[in-house]
Design a protein around this motif. Sequence first.
Motif, mmCIF file in Angstrom:
data_model
loop_
_atom_site.group_PDB
_atom_site.id
_atom_site.type_symbol
_atom_site.label_atom_id
_atom_site.label_comp_id
_atom_site.label_asym_id
_atom_site.label_seq_id
_atom_site.Cartn_x
_atom_site.Cartn_y
_atom_site.Cartn_z
ATOM 1 N N PHE A 99 8.091 5.807 3.299
ATOM 2 C CA PHE A 99 7.408 4.912 4.222
ATOM 3 C C PHE A 99 5.898 4.965 4.032
ATOM 4 O O PHE A 99 5.222 3.941 4.001
ATOM 5 C CB PHE A 99 7.761 5.270 5.663
ATOM 6 N N GLU A 100 5.349 6.170 3.895
ATOM 7 C CA GLU A 100 3.910 6.318 3.715
ATOM 8 C C GLU A 100 3.449 5.605 2.446
ATOM 9 O O GLU A 100 2.410 4.933 2.433
ATOM 10 C CB GLU A 100 3.541 7.800 3.648
ATOM 11 N N TYR A 101 4.229 5.738 1.385
ATOM 12 C CA TYR A 101 3.902 5.061 0.130
ATOM 13 C C TYR A 101 3.913 3.541 0.319
ATOM 14 O O TYR A 101 2.977 2.837 -0.105
ATOM 15 C CB TYR A 101 4.902 5.460 -0.961
ATOM 16 N N GLY A 102 4.962 3.041 0.969
ATOM 17 C CA GLY A 102 5.062 1.596 1.187
ATOM 18 C C GLY A 102 3.958 1.071 2.083
ATOM 19 O O GLY A 102 3.426 -0.027 1.872
ATOM 20 N N TYR A 103 3.593 1.873 3.098
ATOM 21 C CA TYR A 103 2.535 1.471 4.021
ATOM 22 C C TYR A 103 1.206 1.352 3.280
ATOM 23 O O TYR A 103 0.475 0.362 3.420
ATOM 24 C CB TYR A 103 2.426 2.486 5.152
ATOM 25 N N LYS A 104 0.881 2.364 2.484
ATOM 26 C CA LYS A 104 -0.380 2.342 1.733
ATOM 27 C C LYS A 104 -0.406 1.206 0.718
ATOM 28 O O LYS A 104 -1.447 0.577 0.501
ATOM 29 C CB LYS A 104 -0.600 3.686 1.047
ATOM 30 N N LYS A 105 0.741 0.941 0.120
ATOM 31 C CA LYS A 105 0.823 -0.169 -0.836
ATOM 32 C C LYS A 105 0.625 -1.507 -0.117
ATOM 33 O O LYS A 105 -0.038 -2.413 -0.640
ATOM 34 C CB LYS A 105 2.172 -0.140 -1.562
ATOM 35 N N SER A 106 1.176 -1.614 1.105
ATOM 36 C CA SER A 106 0.994 -2.833 1.896
ATOM 37 C C SER A 106 -0.479 -3.037 2.258
ATOM 38 O O SER A 106 -0.987 -4.163 2.235
ATOM 39 C CB SER A 106 1.836 -2.765 3.175
ATOM 40 N N ILE A 107 -1.155 -1.940 2.612
ATOM 41 C CA ILE A 107 -2.586 -2.029 2.930
ATOM 42 C C ILE A 107 -3.356 -2.581 1.738
ATOM 43 O O ILE A 107 -4.216 -3.463 1.889
ATOM 44 C CB ILE A 107 -3.148 -0.647 3.321
ATOM 45 N N GLN A 108 -3.050 -2.064 0.549
ATOM 46 C CA GLN A 108 -3.759 -2.533 -0.640
ATOM 47 C C GLN A 108 -3.492 -4.015 -0.886
ATOM 48 O O GLN A 108 -4.407 -4.768 -1.274
ATOM 49 C CB GLN A 108 -3.347 -1.719 -1.865
ATOM 50 N N LEU A 109 -2.265 -4.460 -0.646
ATOM 51 C CA LEU A 109 -1.946 -5.874 -0.821
ATOM 52 C C LEU A 109 -2.741 -6.731 0.155
ATOM 53 O O LEU A 109 -3.278 -7.783 -0.221
ATOM 54 C CB LEU A 109 -0.441 -6.102 -0.629
ATOM 55 N N VAL A 110 -2.831 -6.284 1.427
ATOM 56 C CA VAL A 110 -3.601 -7.034 2.419
ATOM 57 C C VAL A 110 -5.085 -7.056 2.042
ATOM 58 O O VAL A 110 -5.760 -8.085 2.173
ATOM 59 C CB VAL A 110 -3.405 -6.435 3.830
ATOM 60 N N LYS A 111 -5.603 -5.931 1.570
ATOM 61 C CA LYS A 111 -6.999 -5.886 1.113
ATOM 62 C C LYS A 111 -7.227 -6.903 0.005
ATOM 63 O O LYS A 111 -8.219 -7.641 0.008
ATOM 64 C CB LYS A 111 -7.345 -4.482 0.598
ATOM 65 N N ASP A 112 -6.309 -6.932 -0.960
ATOM 66 C CA ASP A 112 -6.436 -7.872 -2.081
ATOM 67 C C ASP A 112 -6.420 -9.311 -1.581
ATOM 68 O O ASP A 112 -7.210 -10.151 -2.050
ATOM 69 C CB ASP A 112 -5.300 -7.659 -3.082
ATOM 70 N N ILE A 113 -5.523 -9.603 -0.631
ATOM 71 C CA ILE A 113 -5.419 -10.959 -0.090
ATOM 72 C C ILE A 113 -6.715 -11.370 0.593
ATOM 73 O O ILE A 113 -7.261 -12.449 0.350
ATOM 74 C CB ILE A 113 -4.236 -11.046 0.901
ATOM 75 N N VAL A 114 -7.235 -10.478 1.459
ATOM 76 C CA VAL A 114 -8.463 -10.783 2.206
ATOM 77 C C VAL A 114 -9.657 -10.895 1.257
ATOM 78 O O VAL A 114 -10.486 -11.811 1.389
ATOM 79 C CB VAL A 114 -8.722 -9.715 3.277
ATOM 80 N N ASN A 115 -9.754 -9.969 0.300
ATOM 81 C CA ASN A 115 -10.877 -10.016 -0.643
ATOM 82 C C ASN A 115 -10.848 -11.273 -1.492
ATOM 83 O O ASN A 115 -11.899 -11.874 -1.771
ATOM 84 C CB ASN A 115 -10.865 -8.773 -1.534
ATOM 85 N N ASP A 116 -9.652 -11.690 -1.902
ATOM 86 C CA ASP A 116 -9.526 -12.938 -2.661
ATOM 87 C C ASP A 116 -10.029 -14.128 -1.842
ATOM 88 O O ASP A 116 -10.796 -14.963 -2.337
ATOM 89 C CB ASP A 116 -8.070 -13.181 -3.060
#
Length: 346
Positions: free
Chosen positions: A70-87
């Motif tokens: 879960f922790e791995y998936g959560y951190k990966k989700s955060i990175q995806l959201v960061k990428d989306i917002v930064n884009d």
Amino acid sequence: MTIDIDIFECRGGDILACDIVNKDGVKLVSRGTTLNDYIIEKLKQFEINNVKVIYPPEYIKKNRYNYEKFEYGYKKSIQLVKDIVNDLSTGKALNIDKVTSATELIYEHIHQNDICMLLNFLDRIKVTDEYTYLHSINVAFYCMLLAKWIDLSEYEIKKAVQAGLLHDIGKSRIPTSILNKPAKLTNEEFEIIKKHPVYGYDILSESEFSDLDIKRAVLLHHERINCSGYPFGISGEKIGLLARIVSIADVYDAMTSNRVYKKKVTPFTTFEMFITEGYSGFDAYLTTEFINHMATYLIGSSVKLDNGENGKIVYIPPNNLLCPIVYSNGEYIDMKKSNIRIIEMI
């Protein structure tokens, strides 16, 4: 799998598969509650002889693995959201593949055995300083749980997750000086913030994102059923189910998280807000389902009391969610009868 067992065979850690009611039909303990010695003894006193529990023997063995996954998936989700917002902040289009990937990562943890761990993790992770990204992920999780608790289909639950993920996407067009201001916003600044639902709708409409329900949820998640919301001041059914789900998840996570301008409050303070004033602005059925289910997972939580002591929640009466029973310093404290209050979850 569920099994029917004698109350004297119950042990701490068993999870109830059904509500427990007394002879008059009054609910004593809610489905999904993790049993402890206090609750088991109370059930014996009420002459409850048998209970149905969820019993996956492999769960205890896999608990640590589940947490790490879960922790791995959560951190990966955060990175995806960061990428989306930064884009979006740099003028790029919404990356729908990343939205889908984050949705699937979150949906993996919908199963009953993961929920207690999930909620404990979400509460602890709120101490970090990446509120904008964490908030989107947390709201998506709360949307998923509420959609599950009201028995929506897998398809509709995944839509709720996406609505939660994207609900604040319009803030990518709000100046960071306003978003991160460590003080109360001026009236002018708040008017700018209030544009983010429309900006979010525009971002989705400008992309290849075609789901109208999710776009409406992004647009209307700050509307309230008593017409007190924004951007349009509409009410009731006009707001739509997904938007009403997101609005509850959004407010719950915001109130129970530390923000740049406001400290978090306990879940019980948030429950009180929903119960005393929230029903006029939020969907009453959805709100009741949300806080009733959330309360069951607070049992077992460690808390700090306003007398300077620490304790552990051992029971939350289903008919009085604001007054848990807390075990502290060798005694049980009934918040209904005591002036002592919980000031922090630890």
